[in-house]
Design a protein around this motif. Structure first.
Motif, short mmCIF file in Angstrom:
data_model
loop_
_atom_site.label_atom_id
_atom_site.label_comp_id
_atom_site.label_asym_id
_atom_site.label_seq_id
_atom_site.Cartn_x
_atom_site.Cartn_y
_atom_site.Cartn_z
N ILE A 158 0.83 -1.21 0.00
CA ILE A 158 0.00 0.00 0.00
C ILE A 158 0.86 1.26 0.00
N ASP A 159 1.96 1.25 0.73
CA ASP A 159 2.88 2.40 0.72
C ASP A 159 3.39 2.67 -0.69
N LYS A 160 3.70 1.60 -1.43
CA LYS A 160 4.19 1.77 -2.81
C LYS A 160 3.08 2.28 -3.72
N ILE A 161 1.87 1.78 -3.49
CA ILE A 161 0.73 2.26 -4.27
C ILE A 161 0.46 3.73 -3.99
N ARG A 162 0.62 4.13 -2.74
CA ARG A 162 0.43 5.53 -2.37
C ARG A 162 1.40 6.43 -3.14
N ASP A 163 2.64 5.97 -3.30
CA ASP A 163 3.64 6.76 -4.02
C ASP A 163 3.21 7.02 -5.46
N THR A 164 2.78 5.96 -6.15
CA THR A 164 2.38 6.14 -7.55
C THR A 164 1.05 6.86 -7.67
N ALA A 165 0.17 6.68 -6.70
CA ALA A 165 -1.11 7.40 -6.71
C ALA A 165 -0.87 8.90 -6.60
N ASP A 166 0.06 9.27 -5.74
CA ASP A 166 0.38 10.68 -5.54
C ASP A 166 1.05 11.28 -6.78
N ALA A 167 1.92 10.51 -7.41
CA ALA A 167 2.65 11.02 -8.58
C ALA A 167 1.70 11.31 -9.74
N HIS A 168 0.66 10.51 -9.88
CA HIS A 168 -0.26 10.66 -11.02
C HIS A 168 -1.62 11.22 -10.63
N GLU A 169 -1.77 11.62 -9.37
CA GLU A 169 -3.04 12.13 -8.87
C GLU A 169 -4.17 11.15 -9.18
N ARG A 170 -3.96 9.92 -8.75
CA ARG A 170 -4.92 8.85 -8.98
C ARG A 170 -5.69 8.50 -7.71
N MET A 171 -6.79 7.84 -7.91
CA MET A 171 -7.55 7.27 -6.80
C MET A 171 -7.40 5.76 -6.89
N PHE A 172 -6.96 5.15 -5.80
CA PHE A 172 -6.74 3.71 -5.76
C PHE A 172 -7.69 3.05 -4.77
N LEU A 173 -8.30 1.95 -5.21
CA LEU A 173 -9.05 1.08 -4.32
C LEU A 173 -8.20 -0.17 -4.15
N VAL A 174 -7.73 -0.41 -2.93
CA VAL A 174 -6.84 -1.54 -2.66
C VAL A 174 -7.59 -2.58 -1.84
N GLU A 175 -7.70 -3.78 -2.39
CA GLU A 175 -8.41 -4.86 -1.70
C GLU A 175 -7.42 -5.76 -0.97
N VAL A 176 -7.68 -5.96 0.32
CA VAL A 176 -6.86 -6.85 1.14
C VAL A 176 -7.71 -8.04 1.58
N MET A 177 -7.05 -9.09 2.09
CA MET A 177 -7.78 -10.26 2.53
C MET A 177 -8.58 -9.98 3.80
N GLY A 178 -9.63 -10.75 3.97
CA GLY A 178 -10.53 -10.59 5.11
C GLY A 178 -11.94 -10.86 4.66
N ARG A 179 -12.26 -12.16 4.47
CA ARG A 179 -13.59 -12.52 3.97
C ARG A 179 -14.66 -12.23 5.00
N ASP A 180 -14.37 -12.50 6.27
CA ASP A 180 -15.37 -12.32 7.32
C ASP A 180 -14.98 -11.25 8.34
N THR A 181 -13.72 -10.88 8.36
CA THR A 181 -13.24 -9.91 9.35
C THR A 181 -12.32 -8.88 8.70
N GLY A 182 -12.29 -7.69 9.31
CA GLY A 182 -11.54 -6.59 8.71
C GLY A 182 -10.28 -6.19 9.45
N PHE A 183 -9.66 -7.13 10.17
CA PHE A 183 -8.46 -6.79 10.95
C PHE A 183 -7.36 -6.22 10.06
N ILE A 184 -7.06 -6.88 8.95
CA ILE A 184 -5.98 -6.40 8.08
C ILE A 184 -6.36 -5.06 7.47
N ALA A 185 -7.58 -4.95 6.97
CA ALA A 185 -8.01 -3.69 6.35
C ALA A 185 -7.96 -2.52 7.33
N LEU A 186 -8.42 -2.74 8.55
CA LEU A 186 -8.45 -1.66 9.53
C LEU A 186 -7.05 -1.18 9.90
#
Length: 329
Positions: A158-186
């Protein structure tokens, strides 16, 4: 339960369900601790599938050398529909008796523990569970084996995605694992400074997501980052993108699904220590006569949880962290 007359002579160990970094470290701890108690260890390959199909081999301290740093599991993992049947579990119990295995250590998540609990009740097999899942959703332990590594793997991406998102003024939706719980996402959303986090534990209103992102644009943010748990009710990052793309046509909207990268890689130091601690504890509590329990660590102390309790419900997410994420947006 405990039985003062019971003496462990032979232990079987298996990994089952989804793999998680640190499983090898836990197997290593089981074998090396068992050696100290003069207990023989059999490794069961491919989880319950291998237990039914007689994939059982004796392993010793030499076999677990140089595996603590490796991801995955050298015993391999698999799911078994046959083990879900009484006939399948009877066959598994028969194979355990064939090798004179009088106790079984299972390393995995709630599905693994559910199977072990049934095996214990139906065939009087002594079992201990070691919680290993990147989802961190097992009660009776502050963290599960693999969670810390998965968290850091996701954050690095995600840190690397943030770098390229900032460089190109993009909006990124990043999906992480967590079928039933959002510990990683949070936790990754807080650590990465994401603008929005979508979790299975919270009802998601797409209009509210749109408003939050519009507010970010009004604040002249150069990029926006949304972390989405795969189990969020929007249907994940791809479906969310379809629902909001027309409202943000001026942005180059991109979707990145991290997927199984979160399961791989060398385990972190934290996971190696936790895995070693729990694998060793599993042998010790079996040797003390405990069975049908899970070993965990709560507030840095060993905690024993009855297997029936460990599988009865999911661990609740820390709602104070949800509040913190909202405060810091």
């Amino acid at each position: 339960m405990t039985d003062e007359l019971f003496k462990v002579k032979t232990i079987g160990v298996l990994t089952s369900g989804g793999d998680s970094p640190g499983m090898n470290a836990s197997i290593r701890a089981v074998v090396r601790t068992a050696e100290k108690f003069d207990i023989k260890v059999f490794g069961i390959k491919h989880g319950y599938f291998g237990l039914i199909n007689n994939e059982i081999v004796e392993i010793d301290t030499h076999d677990v050398s140089n595996i603590i740093q490796r991801g995955g599991t050298f015993l391999k993992s698999a799911r078994s529909d046959q083990f879900r049947t009484e006939e399948g579990r009877a066959k598994a119990a028969e194979n355990l008796k064939k090798y004179d295995i009088d106790a079984l250590i299972v390393i995995g998540g709630d599905g693994t523990f559910t199977g072990a609990n049934k095996l214990s009740k139906e065939h009087n097999i002594n079992v201990v569970g070691v919680p290993a899942t990147i989802d961190n959703d097992i009660i009776g332990t502050d963290e599960t084996i693999g969670y810390d590594t998965a968290l850091n793997t996701a954050l690095e991406a995600i840190d690397k995605i943030r770098d390229t998102a900032d460089a190109h003024e993009r909006m990124f939706l990043v999906e992480v694992m967590g079928r039933d719980t959002g510990f990683i996402a949070l936790e990754t959303s807080i650590a990465s400074g994401a603008e929005v986090a979508l979790l299975p534990e919270e009802l998601t209103h797409v209009d509210e997501v749109k408003k939050q992102l519009h507010d970010m644009l009004q604040a002249q943010r150069r990029s926006s980052l949304v972390v989405v748990a795969e189990g969020d009710e929007t249907g994940g990052a791809l479906k969310l993108a379809e629902k909001i793309k027309d409202d943000f046509a001026q942005y180059d909207l991109r979707v990145c699904i991290l997927g199984h990268t979160q399961r791989g890689g060398a385990p972190s130091a934290r996971d190696r220590v936790l895995a070693s601690r729990l694998g060793s504890a599993a042998v010790k509590v079996l040797n003390e006569g405990h069975s049908d329990i899970m070993v965990g660590v709560v507030n840095n102390s060993l905690k024993l949880t009855p297997m029936r309790v460990a599988i009865s419900k999911k661990k609740d997410i820390d709602h104070t962290l949800i509040d913190l994420a909202k405060t810091l947006r």
